[in-house]
Design a protein around this motif. Structure first.
Motif, mmCIF file in Angstrom:
data_model
loop_
_atom_site.group_PDB
_atom_site.id
_atom_site.type_symbol
_atom_site.label_atom_id
_atom_site.label_comp_id
_atom_site.label_asym_id
_atom_site.label_seq_id
_atom_site.Cartn_x
_atom_site.Cartn_y
_atom_site.Cartn_z
ATOM 1 N N ILE A 74 21.882 -7.743 -52.671
ATOM 2 C CA ILE A 74 20.483 -7.364 -52.460
ATOM 3 C C ILE A 74 20.010 -7.855 -51.090
ATOM 4 O O ILE A 74 19.398 -7.099 -50.316
ATOM 5 N N ALA A 75 20.295 -9.121 -50.785
ATOM 6 C CA ALA A 75 19.865 -9.686 -49.500
ATOM 7 C C ALA A 75 20.466 -8.911 -48.328
ATOM 8 O O ALA A 75 19.776 -8.593 -47.357
ATOM 9 N N ALA A 76 21.738 -8.581 -48.432
ATOM 10 C CA ALA A 76 22.410 -7.876 -47.337
ATOM 11 C C ALA A 76 21.870 -6.464 -47.171
ATOM 12 O O ALA A 76 21.649 -5.991 -46.043
ATOM 13 N N MET A 77 21.637 -5.766 -48.275
ATOM 14 C CA MET A 77 21.125 -4.395 -48.198
ATOM 15 C C MET A 77 19.725 -4.352 -47.603
ATOM 16 O O MET A 77 19.416 -3.487 -46.773
ATOM 17 N N VAL A 78 18.869 -5.281 -48.035
ATOM 18 C CA VAL A 78 17.508 -5.313 -47.494
ATOM 19 C C VAL A 78 17.543 -5.636 -46.011
ATOM 20 O O VAL A 78 16.848 -5.012 -45.204
ATOM 21 N N ALA A 79 18.375 -6.608 -45.622
ATOM 22 C CA ALA A 79 18.477 -6.985 -44.213
ATOM 23 C C ALA A 79 18.997 -5.832 -43.355
ATOM 24 O O ALA A 79 18.577 -5.664 -42.209
ATOM 25 N N CYS A 80 19.903 -5.028 -43.912
ATOM 26 C CA CYS A 80 20.498 -3.914 -43.166
ATOM 27 C C CYS A 80 19.774 -2.589 -43.388
ATOM 28 O O CYS A 80 20.227 -1.554 -42.919
ATOM 29 N N ARG A 81 18.685 -2.619 -44.142
ATOM 30 C CA ARG A 81 17.856 -1.429 -44.409
ATOM 31 C C ARG A 81 18.663 -0.302 -45.062
ATOM 32 O O ARG A 81 18.569 0.856 -44.667
ATOM 33 N N CYS A 82 19.480 -0.670 -46.015
ATOM 34 C CA CYS A 82 20.254 0.341 -46.745
ATOM 35 C C CYS A 82 20.231 0.032 -48.242
ATOM 36 O O CYS A 82 21.268 0.075 -48.907
ATOM 37 N N ALA A 83 19.043 -0.279 -48.748
ATOM 38 C CA ALA A 83 18.916 -0.614 -50.165
ATOM 39 C C ALA A 83 19.234 0.600 -51.034
ATOM 40 O O ALA A 83 18.708 1.687 -50.821
ATOM 41 N N HIS A 84 20.104 0.377 -52.012
ATOM 42 C CA HIS A 84 20.515 1.434 -52.948
ATOM 43 C C HIS A 84 20.743 0.747 -54.294
ATOM 44 O O HIS A 84 21.748 0.037 -54.457
ATOM 45 N N PRO A 85 19.820 0.879 -55.263
ATOM 46 C CA PRO A 85 19.913 0.118 -56.515
ATOM 47 C C PRO A 85 21.272 0.145 -57.206
ATOM 48 O O PRO A 85 21.735 -0.908 -57.676
ATOM 49 N N PRO A 86 21.965 1.311 -57.297
ATOM 50 C CA PRO A 86 23.274 1.292 -57.956
ATOM 51 C C PRO A 86 24.300 0.381 -57.275
ATOM 52 O O PRO A 86 25.306 0.024 -57.893
ATOM 53 N N SER A 87 24.038 0.001 -56.031
ATOM 54 C CA SER A 87 24.982 -0.886 -55.343
ATOM 55 C C SER A 87 25.045 -2.255 -56.004
ATOM 56 O O SER A 87 26.060 -2.953 -55.898
ATOM 57 N N GLY A 88 23.971 -2.654 -56.688
ATOM 58 C CA GLY A 88 24.033 -3.905 -57.441
ATOM 59 C C GLY A 88 25.113 -3.842 -58.505
ATOM 60 O O GLY A 88 25.809 -4.830 -58.770
ATOM 61 N N ALA A 89 25.274 -2.656 -59.112
ATOM 62 C CA ALA A 89 26.330 -2.472 -60.104
ATOM 63 C C ALA A 89 27.706 -2.455 -59.447
ATOM 64 O O ALA A 89 28.703 -2.835 -60.072
ATOM 65 N N VAL A 90 27.771 -2.002 -58.203
ATOM 66 C CA VAL A 90 29.047 -2.039 -57.471
ATOM 67 C C VAL A 90 29.487 -3.486 -57.276
ATOM 68 O O VAL A 90 30.655 -3.840 -57.500
ATOM 69 N N ALA A 91 28.556 -4.338 -56.860
ATOM 70 C CA ALA A 91 28.875 -5.759 -56.684
ATOM 71 C C ALA A 91 29.313 -6.382 -58.006
ATOM 72 O O ALA A 91 30.271 -7.176 -58.057
ATOM 73 N N LEU A 92 28.628 -6.019 -59.077
ATOM 74 C CA LEU A 92 28.967 -6.546 -60.399
ATOM 75 C C LEU A 92 30.347 -6.061 -60.837
ATOM 76 O O LEU A 92 31.142 -6.825 -61.409
ATOM 77 N N THR A 93 30.653 -4.793 -60.563
ATOM 78 C CA THR A 93 31.960 -4.233 -60.919
ATOM 79 C C THR A 93 33.088 -4.928 -60.172
ATOM 80 O O THR A 93 34.171 -5.161 -60.729
ATOM 81 N N ALA A 94 32.835 -5.276 -58.922
ATOM 82 C CA ALA A 94 33.866 -5.956 -58.126
ATOM 83 C C ALA A 94 34.250 -7.303 -58.732
ATOM 84 O O ALA A 94 35.393 -7.753 -58.601
ATOM 85 N N VAL A 95 33.282 -7.929 -59.430
ATOM 86 C CA VAL A 95 33.535 -9.243 -60.027
ATOM 87 C C VAL A 95 34.026 -9.127 -61.468
ATOM 88 O O VAL A 95 34.953 -9.838 -61.879
ATOM 89 N N LEU A 96 33.428 -8.222 -62.232
ATOM 90 C CA LEU A 96 33.691 -8.154 -63.676
ATOM 91 C C LEU A 96 34.435 -6.891 -64.101
ATOM 92 O O LEU A 96 34.520 -6.597 -65.290
ATOM 93 N N GLY A 97 34.966 -6.155 -63.138
ATOM 94 C CA GLY A 97 35.588 -4.870 -63.449
ATOM 95 C C GLY A 97 36.929 -4.937 -64.138
ATOM 96 O O GLY A 97 37.465 -3.898 -64.549
#
Length: 227
Positions: free
Chosen positions: A107-130
């Motif tokens: 979330i912090a990185a997306m907001v800082a880079c102006r590319c917020a995309h809510p489903p990306s939170g699930a991408v981060a979660l999938t990378a850890v718990l997939g």
């Protein structure tokens, strides 16, 4: 408010808009899965599709005018989230803290880079718990399937939305009667609802928020003497 609520409340042609968005999402996911399976020479596309793509499809086809659905948002957001998720999965051995940190950092990185995309939170979660297959893929997961599927779904949205008369990437519609407005202007709540409905495509803003923004604009113009 959900994307379905936007489609139902903001368009006077709600059934047509819902059908348009649903068909587009269906075709987009189907195309993404088929191309992914062809890319890997696998007859089964489903295992190559990651769940966050379904959430991305809701935005890209249901709310193509939203800043959260633009090409730089889905591609940049998913890429950043995947990189962060894989990195944290390698650094933090405990799944739950790793998952929480991955989502927060994404979330912090997306907001800082102006590319917020809510489903990306699930991408981060999938990378850890997939699961073991994704963990074993390491940084390869960032490019395949995340980047590949993000690009494919974006291309599908680009073609389909424009073919169905929805600008994508979104461009604001020009005002039909541009000109200076005498201040103050008195508008009722149903005026804002009517304007959103007349816009011709779902917008990621409700009538109450639009009214609040309008009042702030009028107040600002009056304070700086722009009458």
């Amino acid at each position: 408010m959900t994307a379905l609520s936007f489609l139902q409340s903001q368009s006077r042609n709600a059934p047509r808009e819902i059908a348009r968005a649903s068909i587009g999402a269906c075709l987009g996911i189907l195309l993404t899965g088929l191309v992914s399976s062809w890319w890997f020479g696998s007859p089964v596309a489903a295992p190559l599709l990651i769940a966050p793509m379904g959430a991305s499809a809701v935005l890209l086809f249901g709310l193509p005018a939203s800043p959260l659905a633009q090409p730089h948002a889905i591609i940049g957001g998913n890429l950043l989230a995947a990189l962060i998720g894989v990195s944290i999965a390698k650094l933090v051995p405990f799944p739950l803290p790793a998952a929480a940190l991955a989502v927060a950092a994404a979330i912090a990185a997306m907001v800082a880079c102006r590319c917020a995309h809510p489903p990306s939170g699930a991408v981060a979660l999938t990378a850890v718990l997939g699961g073991p297959h994704i963990l074993a893929a390491g940084f390869g997961f960032v490019f395949v399937p995340v980047l590949l599927e993000s690009v494919l779904l974006t291309l599908a949205a680009l073609v389909y939305n424009n073919a169905t008369q929805r600008s994508y990437p979104h461009r604001a519609h020009p005002a039909p009667h541009p000109g200076e407005i005498a201040m103050p202007v008195r508008l009722a709540a149903n005026d804002f609802e009517a304007v959103i409905a007349d816009y011709g495509e779902p917008l990621d803003i409700g009538a109450e928020d639009l009214e609040a923004l309008f009042d702030m604009l009028v107040d600002r113009a009056q304070k700086i003497g722009r009458r």
